[in-house]
Write a protein that holds these residues in place. Structure first.
Motif, short mmCIF file in Angstrom:
data_model
loop_
_atom_site.label_atom_id
_atom_site.label_comp_id
_atom_site.label_asym_id
_atom_site.label_seq_id
_atom_site.Cartn_x
_atom_site.Cartn_y
_atom_site.Cartn_z
N GLU A 156 0.81 -1.23 0.00
CA GLU A 156 0.00 0.00 0.00
C GLU A 156 0.84 1.28 0.00
OE1 GLU A 156 -2.68 -0.52 3.23
OE2 GLU A 156 -4.00 -1.90 2.14
N PRO A 157 1.92 1.42 0.83
CA PRO A 157 2.73 2.65 0.76
C PRO A 157 3.41 2.83 -0.60
CG PRO A 157 3.18 1.44 2.79
CD PRO A 157 2.37 0.53 1.92
N THR A 158 3.86 1.71 -1.18
CA THR A 158 4.48 1.79 -2.51
C THR A 158 3.48 2.26 -3.55
OG1 THR A 158 5.98 -0.02 -1.91
CG2 THR A 158 5.76 0.51 -4.26
N ILE A 159 2.28 1.73 -3.48
CA ILE A 159 1.23 2.14 -4.43
C ILE A 159 0.90 3.61 -4.25
CG2 ILE A 159 -1.21 1.85 -5.00
CD1 ILE A 159 -0.88 -1.13 -4.37
N ALA A 160 0.82 4.07 -3.01
CA ALA A 160 0.52 5.48 -2.76
C ALA A 160 1.62 6.37 -3.31
CB ALA A 160 0.35 5.71 -1.25
N ALA A 161 2.90 5.98 -3.10
CA ALA A 161 4.02 6.77 -3.61
C ALA A 161 4.04 6.78 -5.13
CB ALA A 161 5.34 6.21 -3.07
N GLN A 162 3.80 5.61 -5.72
CA GLN A 162 3.78 5.53 -7.18
C GLN A 162 2.64 6.35 -7.77
OE1 GLN A 162 6.56 4.58 -8.51
NE2 GLN A 162 6.01 2.66 -9.51
N THR A 163 1.51 6.35 -7.10
CA THR A 163 0.37 7.14 -7.56
C THR A 163 0.72 8.62 -7.57
OG1 THR A 163 -1.19 5.50 -6.68
CG2 THR A 163 -2.05 7.72 -7.14
N GLU A 164 1.41 9.07 -6.53
CA GLU A 164 1.83 10.48 -6.47
C GLU A 164 2.83 10.80 -7.57
OE1 GLU A 164 3.89 13.61 -3.29
OE2 GLU A 164 3.43 11.54 -2.69
N VAL A 165 3.78 9.89 -7.81
CA VAL A 165 4.76 10.10 -8.87
C VAL A 165 4.08 10.20 -10.23
CG1 VAL A 165 6.67 9.03 -10.13
CG2 VAL A 165 6.70 9.07 -7.65
N VAL A 166 3.15 9.30 -10.49
CA VAL A 166 2.43 9.30 -11.77
C VAL A 166 1.67 10.61 -11.96
CG1 VAL A 166 0.49 8.26 -13.02
CG2 VAL A 166 2.26 6.80 -12.03
N ALA A 167 1.04 11.10 -10.89
CA ALA A 167 0.31 12.38 -10.99
C ALA A 167 1.25 13.51 -11.34
CB ALA A 167 -0.41 12.67 -9.67
N LYS A 168 2.43 13.53 -10.70
CA LYS A 168 3.40 14.59 -10.99
C LYS A 168 3.94 14.46 -12.42
CE LYS A 168 4.98 15.37 -6.25
NZ LYS A 168 6.12 15.29 -5.31
N LEU A 169 4.18 13.24 -12.86
CA LEU A 169 4.68 13.03 -14.23
C LEU A 169 3.65 13.48 -15.26
CD1 LEU A 169 6.41 9.55 -13.88
CD2 LEU A 169 7.52 11.75 -14.24
#
Length: 239
Positions: free
Chosen positions: A122-135
């Motif tokens: 879950e923390p990895t998914i949350a971090a990846q989701t934030e990265v994707v939004a920024k990208l």
């Protein structure tokens, strides 16, 4: 290419100050053309990298969903095995009841493992989701910058052509100086004036000759009248 590197490149390009870059360029048009090529290539590379990052995120989400579903299934199996054990124990089949209790314990262990895996992801998914939004946001900014670059380039080319046309016209005007006696126009004007003077002289000369002819005619008329009067005098004396 790491996600941080991708994010850094996208952010740096999205924040690029186009006006400052143009001020530093010796040939703004060439620099804009190069920037457009660079932005286009970087956008293409960034899109591929972002697509890969999104794909990895979707795989993580799918794995997490499977872990959550697996935990629920193992929980249901543990509950069913425990109930069966209770039924068998109530019926006096203690050995069979122990077997089902052991199955319930195994199912509970699998449930706990699936829950742990889901919780870890879950923390990895949350971090990846934030990265994707920024990208995605960075890509949108890059595309906006590319549109701005293209508009700047078209505006610059139009202004350069207009300035060149004006300079060409000014150079042409400078080369035709009507006050310059050595210019072609002045020499042509002098030639026209000489021809006009020649024509005026000819007219005056012709007029002088015509006057002389009329004066001669007048003199001839006077001589004829004198001769006529002389003849009349002589005729009167003879009578």
């Amino acid at each position: 290419m790491s996600k941080q590197t991708i994010l850094g490149r996208v952010t740096q390009l999205a924040k690029a100050n186009i006006n400052a870059l143009l001020d530093q360029a010796e040939d703004p048009q060439k620099m804009l053309d190069q920037l457009i090529r660079d932005f286009t290539n970087n956008i293409s590379e960034a899109e591929q990298a972002v697509a890969m990052t999104i794909g990895n995120l979707r795989l993580l989400e799918a794995d997490h969903k499977e872990d959550v579903e697996a935990a629920a299934e193992w929980g249901a199996k543990a509950l069913a095995a425990s109930r069966k054990a209770d039924e068998l124990r109530a019926a006096g089949a203690a050995a069979d009841a122990d077997t089902f209790d052991n199955l319930a314990k195994v199912a509970l262990g699998r449930q706990m493992q699936s829950e742990k895996e889901a919780s870890t992801a879950e923390p990895t998914i949350a971090a990846q989701t934030e990265v994707v939004a920024k990208l995605k946001s960075g890509l949108d900014s890059m595309k906006t910058k590319l549109t701005e670059l293209q508009a700047k380039r078209d505006e610059l080319v139009a202004r350069a052509r207009s300035a060149q046309a004006q300079n060409t016209m000014l150079d042409a005007v400078k080369n035709i100086d009507v006050m310059d006696p050595t210019s072609e126009l002045s020499r042509f004007e002098d030639k026209v004036r000489r021809e006009e003077a020649k024509a005026l002289g000819g007219q005056e000369l012709a007029a002088s000759s015509l006057d002389a002819q009329f004066e001669a005619l007048d003199d001839l008329g006077k001589s004829s009248e004198i001769e006529a009067r002389l003849a009349a005098l002589k005729a009167g004396k003879a009578a």
